[in-house]
Motif scaffolding. Sequence first.
Motif, PDB file in Angstrom:
ATOM      1  N   ASP B  39       0.822  -1.214   0.000  1.00 61.38           N
ATOM      2  CA  ASP B  39       0.000   0.000   0.000  1.00 61.38           C
ATOM      3  C   ASP B  39       0.858   1.268   0.000  1.00 61.38           C
ATOM      4  OD1 ASP B  39       0.834  -0.603   2.576  1.00 61.38           O
ATOM      5  OD2 ASP B  39      -1.054  -0.046   3.540  1.00 61.38           O
ATOM      6  N   HIS B 140      -0.614   9.224  10.825  1.00 59.95           N
ATOM      7  CA  HIS B 140      -1.683   8.427  10.224  1.00 59.95           C
ATOM      8  C   HIS B 140      -2.866   8.225  11.157  1.00 59.95           C
ATOM      9  CE1 HIS B 140       1.634   7.217   7.414  1.00 59.95           C
ATOM     10  NE2 HIS B 140       0.651   7.411   6.573  1.00 59.95           N
ATOM     11  N   TYR B 169      -3.184   4.801   3.612  1.00 65.19           N
ATOM     12  CA  TYR B 169      -2.306   3.825   4.271  1.00 65.19           C
ATOM     13  C   TYR B 169      -3.174   2.988   5.222  1.00 65.19           C
ATOM     14  CZ  TYR B 169       1.333   2.105   7.487  1.00 65.19           C
ATOM     15  OH  TYR B 169       2.126   1.324   8.287  1.00 65.19           O
TER      16      TYR B 169
END
Lengths: 279, 279
Positions: B39, B140, B169
């Motif tokens: 990814d 993230h 992500y």
Amino acid sequence: MTANHFDRVDGVHVCDITDPDDVRLDNFRDLNSIDRRPDLPSGKGLVIAEGVLVVQRMLASPFTPLAFLGTDRRLTELAADLAGNPAPYYRASAEVMAAAVGFHLNRGVLAAARRIPERSIEQVAEHARTIAVLEGVNDHENLGSIFRNAAGLDVDAVVFGSGCADPLYRRAVRVSMGHALLVPYARAADWPADLNTLRQMGFRLLAMTPAPGATTLPAAMTATHGERVAILVGAEGPGLSHAALKASDQRVRIPMSRGTDSLNVATAAALAFYERARA
Amino acid sequence: MTANHFDRVDGVHVCDITDPDDVRLDNFRDLNSIDRRPDLPSGKGLVIAEGVLVVQRMLASPFTPLAFLGTDRRLTELAADLAGNPAPYYRASAEVMAAAVGFHLNRGVLAAARRIPERSIEQVAEHARTIAVLEGVNDHENLGSIFRNAAGLDVDAVVFGSGCADPLYRRAVRVSMGHALLVPYARAADWPADLNTLRQMGFRLLAMTPAPGATTLPAAMTATHGERVAILVGAEGPGLSHAALKASDQRVRIPMSRGTDSLNVATAAALAFYERARA
């Protein structure tokens, strides 16, 4: 420099440590060990503050550091805070610290303190206007976030029902930005019966729930504006237990657009704290 | 069962995999590898959904799964969602999955999809009433939380200024509970100049800041009640850049009790979204 070097730097009691096995580091040893970490309540029962800001908050809290462990750079940053403090500052390289602690410590400084006797619900509630009551919040990061949000949004104390994580575990203290050391908390000995203590002290018990029939948050907080309020929050997923909901005065929901999983427990608590402070 | 066993179970195309090196698992391999994970936008550029709920959200999103990898138990839980789906379900033991993925996967199921072409600011803003604009949100988990909060609190789209992490992500998608796949987003090509696009579309640009001179959140949201609103949020610590603040229409602060560090960026965003929805 030997392991026994000792100096006073700007009023700080500095000891240089070059051997990671030095027994003076035992209060900081194996911080990630599940069964040996020094901040295990069932073990040494210490409280570990991590990073300059959290160490500063510990110094402002009722917890008295036994010792500090950090790099020379962090000593410089903390020098003014530590001046006159009787606890030793064990100055070490990042490598020596990593070997003792068990991992590389980005934040570069730690403080270790003994736990203090826990307060009763009556004690933390005595002068409080708003209290957060948590049930089943067993995730240290969520717990830490709730303390941080409580500090920022005018919540005076936290009460733990059953099933909550240890608020004094290093990670909870770190995520709380040290506010877990500053916002008073107490544990219910008899849950949820101890909610009656709060009710008898004049608190309205507002239970946060996604149930569609509940009162909306703005309406509930407007209606209780002049009263003492306890905001009950349950774990993500199950939410508050049936018993806790039953023991509360009112069920309150956050108006949400796309399903009830769409807020984390600490975020839901923050919205309730915010609306309370706003009203 | 051999590695080539293939079956149709309740309308699902099931392939049993017993060799973790099977090339069919390559889209799920080494998920924690910094430079090989599938990814990575600069690598295979896939999107990985993790866990039953997030896989369900991917199925409801514009992302089309190429394949699933999961245990038999998760297959049972997802059977109704997967019925008729042409992508294969690679059924494997937790051990085989762990060996391929690189760690033990608590959630027991993954889906891999190709990325889709990104939309423009004009496209995501066209029918939006409320937009979140992020600058420097490079964590993230915070990014994922902001998508989750946006979905729960009536924010129609997200626009990225400079310095933001990849919303697709795996960890961001997981923390967002899959809402990173559902809430439309766009990237500014020219930051902060592209804020003019939003202004020209009639959006009031409200910049969140802890500055004491800023308008309070309730006042700002009440005043812009009937208008389109873009809520600008900067990274924890530095906050919005001077250029972004200058390009906005109004500076807005959350009334707070104990210092400006007391809210995480995703929490601050949630309070702004909440107040907007409330007004």
